[in-house]
Write a protein that holds these residues in place. Sequence first.
Motif, PDB file in Angstrom:
ATOM      1  N   GLN A 196       4.296  14.172  -4.301  1.00  0.00           N
ATOM      2  CA  GLN A 196       4.072  13.992  -2.866  1.00  0.00           C
ATOM      3  C   GLN A 196       2.585  13.933  -2.542  1.00  0.00           C
ATOM      4  O   GLN A 196       2.188  13.402  -1.513  1.00  0.00           O
ATOM      5  CB  GLN A 196       4.734  15.122  -2.078  1.00  0.00           C
ATOM      6  CG  GLN A 196       6.251  15.099  -2.139  1.00  0.00           C
ATOM      7  CD  GLN A 196       6.856  16.214  -1.325  1.00  0.00           C
ATOM      8  OE1 GLN A 196       6.217  16.749  -0.428  1.00  0.00           O
ATOM      9  NE2 GLN A 196       8.085  16.572  -1.628  1.00  0.00           N
ATOM     10  N   LYS A 197       1.758  14.522  -3.414  1.00  0.00           N
ATOM     11  CA  LYS A 197       0.312  14.495  -3.214  1.00  0.00           C
ATOM     12  C   LYS A 197      -0.188  13.064  -3.066  1.00  0.00           C
ATOM     13  O   LYS A 197      -1.021  12.760  -2.212  1.00  0.00           O
ATOM     14  CB  LYS A 197      -0.399  15.176  -4.376  1.00  0.00           C
ATOM     15  CG  LYS A 197      -1.915  14.991  -4.391  1.00  0.00           C
ATOM     16  CD  LYS A 197      -2.512  15.582  -5.640  1.00  0.00           C
ATOM     17  CE  LYS A 197      -4.036  15.401  -5.655  1.00  0.00           C
ATOM     18  NZ  LYS A 197      -4.424  13.991  -5.745  1.00  0.00           N
ATOM     19  N   PHE A 198       0.314  12.185  -3.909  1.00  0.00           N
ATOM     20  CA  PHE A 198      -0.171  10.814  -3.887  1.00  0.00           C
ATOM     21  C   PHE A 198       0.221  10.120  -2.583  1.00  0.00           C
ATOM     22  O   PHE A 198      -0.516   9.301  -2.051  1.00  0.00           O
ATOM     23  CB  PHE A 198       0.363  10.063  -5.099  1.00  0.00           C
ATOM     24  CG  PHE A 198      -0.058  10.683  -6.405  1.00  0.00           C
ATOM     25  CD1 PHE A 198       0.831  11.467  -7.134  1.00  0.00           C
ATOM     26  CD2 PHE A 198      -1.336  10.508  -6.882  1.00  0.00           C
ATOM     27  CE1 PHE A 198       0.441  12.041  -8.336  1.00  0.00           C
ATOM     28  CE2 PHE A 198      -1.733  11.073  -8.086  1.00  0.00           C
ATOM     29  CZ  PHE A 198      -0.839  11.854  -8.809  1.00  0.00           C
ATOM     30  N   ASN A 199       1.373  10.463  -2.063  1.00  0.00           N
ATOM     31  CA  ASN A 199       1.778   9.886  -0.783  1.00  0.00           C
ATOM     32  C   ASN A 199       0.858  10.359   0.332  1.00  0.00           C
ATOM     33  O   ASN A 199       0.487   9.599   1.219  1.00  0.00           O
ATOM     34  CB  ASN A 199       3.225  10.268  -0.470  1.00  0.00           C
ATOM     35  CG  ASN A 199       4.208   9.681  -1.466  1.00  0.00           C
ATOM     36  OD1 ASN A 199       3.953   8.629  -2.036  1.00  0.00           O
ATOM     37  ND2 ASN A 199       5.315  10.366  -1.685  1.00  0.00           N
ATOM     38  N   ALA A 200       0.478  11.646   0.300  1.00  0.00           N
ATOM     39  CA  ALA A 200      -0.418  12.183   1.319  1.00  0.00           C
ATOM     40  C   ALA A 200      -1.795  11.547   1.212  1.00  0.00           C
ATOM     41  O   ALA A 200      -2.396  11.142   2.214  1.00  0.00           O
ATOM     42  CB  ALA A 200      -0.514  13.703   1.185  1.00  0.00           C
ATOM     43  N   ASP A 201      -2.331  11.436  -0.013  1.00  0.00           N
ATOM     44  CA  ASP A 201      -3.643  10.832  -0.203  1.00  0.00           C
ATOM     45  C   ASP A 201      -3.683   9.401   0.311  1.00  0.00           C
ATOM     46  O   ASP A 201      -4.697   8.940   0.831  1.00  0.00           O
ATOM     47  CB  ASP A 201      -4.032  10.854  -1.687  1.00  0.00           C
ATOM     48  CG  ASP A 201      -4.546  12.213  -2.136  1.00  0.00           C
ATOM     49  OD1 ASP A 201      -4.640  13.120  -1.276  1.00  0.00           O
ATOM     50  OD2 ASP A 201      -4.834  12.363  -3.330  1.00  0.00           O
ATOM     51  N   ALA A 202      -2.584   8.682   0.163  1.00  0.00           N
ATOM     52  CA  ALA A 202      -2.546   7.286   0.602  1.00  0.00           C
ATOM     53  C   ALA A 202      -2.734   7.168   2.108  1.00  0.00           C
ATOM     54  O   ALA A 202      -3.176   6.126   2.603  1.00  0.00           O
ATOM     55  CB  ALA A 202      -1.224   6.649   0.186  1.00  0.00           C
ATOM     56  N   LEU A 203      -2.408   8.221   2.851  1.00  0.00           N
ATOM     57  CA  LEU A 203      -2.553   8.195   4.301  1.00  0.00           C
ATOM     58  C   LEU A 203      -3.955   8.577   4.759  1.00  0.00           C
ATOM     59  O   LEU A 203      -4.295   8.411   5.927  1.00  0.00           O
ATOM     60  CB  LEU A 203      -1.539   9.144   4.954  1.00  0.00           C
ATOM     61  CG  LEU A 203      -0.060   8.807   4.756  1.00  0.00           C
ATOM     62  CD1 LEU A 203       0.818   9.902   5.329  1.00  0.00           C
ATOM     63  CD2 LEU A 203       0.267   7.464   5.395  1.00  0.00           C
ATOM     64  N   LEU A 204      -4.760   9.103   3.838  1.00  0.00           N
ATOM     65  CA  LEU A 204      -6.091   9.565   4.197  1.00  0.00           C
ATOM     66  C   LEU A 204      -7.101   8.427   4.129  1.00  0.00           C
ATOM     67  O   LEU A 204      -6.976   7.525   3.300  1.00  0.00           O
ATOM     68  CB  LEU A 204      -6.533  10.685   3.256  1.00  0.00           C
ATOM     69  CG  LEU A 204      -5.736  11.980   3.318  1.00  0.00           C
ATOM     70  CD1 LEU A 204      -6.196  12.929   2.215  1.00  0.00           C
ATOM     71  CD2 LEU A 204      -5.888  12.643   4.681  1.00  0.00           C
ATOM     72  N   PRO A 205      -8.126   8.457   4.991  1.00  0.00           N
ATOM     73  CA  PRO A 205      -9.199   7.477   4.859  1.00  0.00           C
ATOM     74  C   PRO A 205      -9.803   7.542   3.452  1.00  0.00           C
ATOM     75  O   PRO A 205      -9.994   8.623   2.901  1.00  0.00           O
ATOM     76  CB  PRO A 205     -10.206   7.935   5.915  1.00  0.00           C
ATOM     77  CG  PRO A 205      -9.376   8.666   6.936  1.00  0.00           C
ATOM     78  CD  PRO A 205      -8.314   9.362   6.138  1.00  0.00           C
ATOM     79  N   TRP A 206     -10.072   6.401   2.881  1.00  0.00           N
ATOM     80  CA  TRP A 206     -10.584   6.282   1.508  1.00  0.00           C
ATOM     81  C   TRP A 206      -9.629   6.915   0.494  1.00  0.00           C
ATOM     82  O   TRP A 206     -10.018   7.210  -0.641  1.00  0.00           O
ATOM     83  CB  TRP A 206     -11.985   6.892   1.375  1.00  0.00           C
ATOM     84  CG  TRP A 206     -13.000   6.144   2.189  1.00  0.00           C
ATOM     85  CD1 TRP A 206     -13.489   4.893   1.940  1.00  0.00           C
ATOM     86  CD2 TRP A 206     -13.601   6.568   3.408  1.00  0.00           C
ATOM     87  NE1 TRP A 206     -14.369   4.529   2.930  1.00  0.00           N
ATOM     88  CE2 TRP A 206     -14.468   5.537   3.842  1.00  0.00           C
ATOM     89  CE3 TRP A 206     -13.517   7.727   4.169  1.00  0.00           C
ATOM     90  CZ2 TRP A 206     -15.215   5.618   4.999  1.00  0.00           C
ATOM     91  CZ3 TRP A 206     -14.264   7.812   5.336  1.00  0.00           C
ATOM     92  CH2 TRP A 206     -15.088   6.774   5.743  1.00  0.00           C
ATOM     93  N   ALA A 207      -8.388   7.138   0.897  1.00  0.00           N
ATOM     94  CA  ALA A 207      -7.348   7.677   0.016  1.00  0.00           C
ATOM     95  C   ALA A 207      -7.768   8.971  -0.674  1.00  0.00           C
ATOM     96  O   ALA A 207      -7.431   9.225  -1.831  1.00  0.00           O
ATOM     97  CB  ALA A 207      -6.951   6.637  -1.029  1.00  0.00           C
ATOM     98  N   SER A 244      -6.557   8.062  14.306  1.00  0.00           N
ATOM     99  CA  SER A 244      -5.475   7.157  13.981  1.00  0.00           C
ATOM    100  C   SER A 244      -4.195   7.574  14.692  1.00  0.00           C
ATOM    101  O   SER A 244      -3.879   8.771  14.801  1.00  0.00           O
ATOM    102  CB  SER A 244      -5.233   7.146  12.469  1.00  0.00           C
ATOM    103  OG  SER A 244      -4.021   6.514  12.149  1.00  0.00           O
ATOM    104  N   ALA A 245      -3.432   6.609  15.136  1.00  0.00           N
ATOM    105  CA  ALA A 245      -2.142   6.911  15.758  1.00  0.00           C
ATOM    106  C   ALA A 245      -1.163   7.445  14.725  1.00  0.00           C
ATOM    107  O   ALA A 245      -0.221   8.168  15.040  1.00  0.00           O
ATOM    108  CB  ALA A 245      -1.563   5.651  16.420  1.00  0.00           C
ATOM    109  N   GLN A 246      -1.387   7.101  13.470  1.00  0.00           N
ATOM    110  CA  GLN A 246      -0.495   7.529  12.405  1.00  0.00           C
ATOM    111  C   GLN A 246      -0.759   8.964  11.982  1.00  0.00           C
ATOM    112  O   GLN A 246       0.145   9.794  11.943  1.00  0.00           O
ATOM    113  CB  GLN A 246      -0.666   6.605  11.188  1.00  0.00           C
ATOM    114  CG  GLN A 246       0.181   7.021   9.982  1.00  0.00           C
ATOM    115  CD  GLN A 246       0.075   5.991   8.879  1.00  0.00           C
ATOM    116  OE1 GLN A 246       0.651   4.929   8.962  1.00  0.00           O
ATOM    117  NE2 GLN A 246      -0.687   6.306   7.856  1.00  0.00           N
ATOM    118  N   GLY A 247      -2.047   9.277  11.699  1.00  0.00           N
ATOM    119  CA  GLY A 247      -2.394  10.609  11.257  1.00  0.00           C
ATOM    120  C   GLY A 247      -1.567  11.028  10.064  1.00  0.00           C
ATOM    121  O   GLY A 247      -1.189  10.231   9.238  1.00  0.00           O
ATOM    122  N   LEU A 248      -1.282  12.326   9.997  1.00  0.00           N
ATOM    123  CA  LEU A 248      -0.425  12.834   8.921  1.00  0.00           C
ATOM    124  C   LEU A 248       0.871  13.367   9.483  1.00  0.00           C
ATOM    125  O   LEU A 248       1.496  14.225   8.930  1.00  0.00           O
ATOM    126  CB  LEU A 248      -1.163  13.930   8.140  1.00  0.00           C
ATOM    127  CG  LEU A 248      -2.251  13.439   7.178  1.00  0.00           C
ATOM    128  CD1 LEU A 248      -2.931  14.630   6.527  1.00  0.00           C
ATOM    129  CD2 LEU A 248      -1.670  12.533   6.102  1.00  0.00           C
TER     130      LEU A 248
END
Length: 248
Positions: A196-207, A244-248
Amino acid sequence: MNLNLSGKRVLVTGGSKGIGMGIARAFAAEGADLILVSRDIDENEASKKVGRPITAVNLDLSQQGAAEQLGGRFPDIDILVNNAGAVPSGSLFDVDEARWRAAWDLKVFGYINMCRTFYPLMVGRGGGTIVNIAGIGAIVKSPAAICIAAGNAAIIVLSQTLGSGSHRDNIRVVAVNPGPVATERLKAAASVQGTQKFNADALLPWARPASVEEIGATVAFLASPMSSYTSGSVVTVDGGLSASAQGL
């Protein structure tokens, strides 16, 4: 850049690791003299991490009288960085009253008491700077992190309110809102979450999350004379995540 911080006395709470250690290193690189406060900190080990000798104080700032104790021992602080605090995640019904109060005793009332103690000392010395570390929980307002959100919001308003009039005493008060930061705590959470870490990182700026060095550099600049017209302000360091409207 020379931030004109050489020889300044800087006290950082929660300074043994994570964001606090990143802040300490940033000030040390500028030649500041450091006092690091934590519930559990070894002076020799912390000095090695910082890269120069520091003064370490083992103290629980959630306890009554702790801030006054520090003020009595270190009355000549030029810069105070309030960073100590670990607030639990969870909904309104997940975090019971005892846990909520214990968390706020450290991060909210701890900040209040430190400001109440050191502000008059700074007035007596002709001025100073206070930096309060909050967090983007106050902006994104997740119901799954309500204790965090409310606590950070309190710190922001404390900083804005105090900093809006502190110029009269030649004192600046600012707040910094870090987003996700690559601390030991975040790394431990990622190891538990696994893929799940990788999914969270993908949502972050600069991953990726911010580094502690990026937060430390921001705090050092804001505390320095290079930011001398900044008070009552809140600086968010999250790579645009909260915008971002998406955020986490």
